[in-house]
Design an enzyme around this catalytic site. Sequence first.
Site, short mmCIF file in Angstrom:
data_model
loop_
_atom_site.label_atom_id
_atom_site.label_comp_id
_atom_site.label_asym_id
_atom_site.label_seq_id
_atom_site.Cartn_x
_atom_site.Cartn_y
_atom_site.Cartn_z
N ASN A 127 0.71 -1.24 -0.02
CA ASN A 127 -0.08 -0.03 0.04
C ASN A 127 0.91 1.09 0.10
OD1 ASN A 127 -2.17 -1.98 0.05
ND2 ASN A 127 -2.65 -1.30 2.12
N THR A 172 -14.95 38.29 -31.69
CA THR A 172 -15.72 37.88 -30.42
C THR A 172 -16.98 37.37 -31.18
OG1 THR A 172 -16.85 40.08 -30.45
CG2 THR A 172 -14.86 39.77 -29.15
N HIS A 173 -17.56 36.14 -30.54
CA HIS A 173 -18.76 35.55 -31.03
C HIS A 173 -18.24 34.67 -32.32
CE1 HIS A 173 -21.17 37.47 -28.19
NE2 HIS A 173 -20.45 38.61 -28.45
N SER A 294 -7.20 13.32 -49.14
CA SER A 294 -8.37 12.56 -49.21
C SER A 294 -8.15 11.57 -50.24
CB SER A 294 -9.54 13.58 -49.88
OG SER A 294 -10.58 12.78 -50.15
N LYS A 300 -7.79 18.14 -51.71
CA LYS A 300 -7.98 18.40 -50.12
C LYS A 300 -6.70 18.25 -49.57
CE LYS A 300 -11.74 17.15 -48.35
NZ LYS A 300 -12.72 17.70 -47.65
N ASN A 302 -6.07 17.93 -45.47
CA ASN A 302 -7.05 17.86 -44.30
C ASN A 302 -6.14 18.24 -42.84
OD1 ASN A 302 -9.35 17.46 -45.69
ND2 ASN A 302 -9.06 15.32 -45.59
N GLU A 307 -7.49 18.26 -35.69
CA GLU A 307 -8.62 17.57 -35.39
C GLU A 307 -8.54 16.68 -34.26
OE1 GLU A 307 -9.50 17.06 -39.74
OE2 GLU A 307 -11.35 17.19 -39.13
N TYR A 334 -6.84 2.14 2.18
CA TYR A 334 -6.48 1.56 1.01
C TYR A 334 -7.67 0.68 0.57
CZ TYR A 334 -4.72 -1.14 -2.84
OH TYR A 334 -4.76 -1.47 -4.42
N GLN A 339 -6.49 0.56 -7.42
CA GLN A 339 -5.65 -0.18 -8.56
C GLN A 339 -6.18 0.51 -9.97
OE1 GLN A 339 -3.91 -4.17 -8.36
NE2 GLN A 339 -5.42 -4.61 -9.89
N1 ARG Z 1 -1.50 -3.17 -7.49
C1 ARG Z 1 -1.98 -2.87 -6.30
C2 ARG Z 1 -2.28 -1.49 -6.66
O1 ARG Z 1 -2.01 -0.90 -7.72
C3 ARG Z 1 -0.89 -2.70 -5.24
C4 ARG Z 1 -1.32 -2.66 -3.89
C5 ARG Z 1 -2.17 -3.74 -3.46
N2 ARG Z 1 -2.48 -3.66 -1.98
C6 ARG Z 1 -3.28 -4.72 -1.55
N3 ARG Z 1 -3.41 -4.36 -0.22
N4 ARG Z 1 -3.81 -5.51 -2.19
O2 ARG Z 1 -2.96 -0.80 -5.81
#
Ligand code: ARG
Length: 475
Positions: A127, A172-173, A294, A300, A302, A307, A334, A339
């Site tokens: 984490n 403008t506009h 084109s 053309k 383009n 775009e 977490y 993820q």
């Molecule tokens: N692959 C996980 C992510 O990107 C890593 C963290 C995973 N932690 C856990 N407690 N499973 O978030």
Amino acid sequence: MTADMVPESTPNQDARHANQMWGGRFAAGPSAVMARINVSIDVDKRLYSQDIGASKAHAAMLAKQGILNAADAEAIIKGLDQILGEIEAESFVFERSLEDIHMNVESRLTDLIGPAAGRLHTARSRNDQVATDFRLWVRDAIDRHDRQFRALQQALIEQAERHAATVMPGYTHLQIAQPVTFGHHLLAYVEMIGRDRSRLADCRARLNENPLGSAALAGTSFPIDRFVTSAALGFDRPTANSLDAVSDRDFAIEFQAGAAIAAMHLSRLAEELVIWTTDAFRFVRLSDAFTTGSSIMPQKRNPDAAELVRAKAGGMIGHLVGLLMMMKGLPLAYGKDMQEDKAPTFEVSDTLELCLAAMTGMISDLTVDPAAMRSATERGYITATDLADWLVRRLGLPFRQAHHVTGSIVKRAEDKGCGLAELTLAEMQAVLPEITMEVFAVLSVDRAVASRTSYGGTAPEQVMTQVNAARARFL
Ligand code: ARG
């Protein structure tokens, strides 16, 4: 990942297939569907260098604190360097069964140095690891984008200098309003991009705190020194709250928000290029390198790149909204939801990179048609405001009345089918007898442009001042 890479099957009952990193209390491996929904290696392998860098800093700190012996730390750091080399040489085999980058690296480290590899994960968790890696990645991305933004500003400033006195209609506009210079118009984008850079610089400054050592969510009982890893990784300081550190993704949201705003600016410029290259305008010509033909209409040219820059802003804005939605209801700390933060962030960064490269190319290469721009200024009574201002300045009319008188004069020109400067003095005096010959001087486009010398205004001398100032501020 693609569905065909993991065989469809019922849950795997074979304990040997349980994840080797966390599978201790799991009798059976994950079902194939579970593996597919859980795996992130295809996306997060892009964090490899940040992951290895953070692991090296962590191992060195553990050794310094006496938590890891010197021999193990040395083996771990050497092993990590070897893995970095393997990934860069593309000889590293990423395993889906190992889920993510963190476990792929650690598993390979075990192959290389044996059980000592298992000591690396002391006093940390995936984490805080992923929060650290991802911050480092976004920080690197911001630095890359900043260099690209600067290159685009340089291209714009060079064209602005070349066209500091090239007159064109200002709108403008999208209706002809007052004459401006093309250089002045381009410098407007230099300002926008300057703010885009500063927004991302703010994001960078705020994100530059180190989550490592927050561990799973509560911190750790090991005597770690988070200031040491912070310094090693170029962070300004450790994060102050471990729960926040593992669950905050503001930095990615802020990065995407900054990118979305920049994309919106690029999209506006792209739209202007599309308009300016139409047959009705012909103000600029894009180079062959940034246009396409084109298949059936040989005449053309383009503006596809413009775009596409215009279009891609939509997807980038969508990713920002998606990430906000994904985060908005998550309890601390977490959650695996998080993820899903990386794919859209990588995508936004890649798209921004491409759009900036395309826009810089288009701007550097474009050629201007000053005659077409000037002839467009001859339509639309573009100096009507200058006439009104003259009535205020020379005849002392209140502006509202001057506006009214000018309206009547424009009406006469319209009826006669001519420009303001083609009216006779008598025709003007029929509207207001006090008008003199002197008025004709302010009806010229060049005079109108040259007179707007207020700070930040469109007069060529002012544009040159701002070109030089922009060089000093941005390049
Ligand atoms: N692959 C996980 C992510 O990107 C890593 C963290 C995973 N932690 C856990 N407690 N499973 O978030």
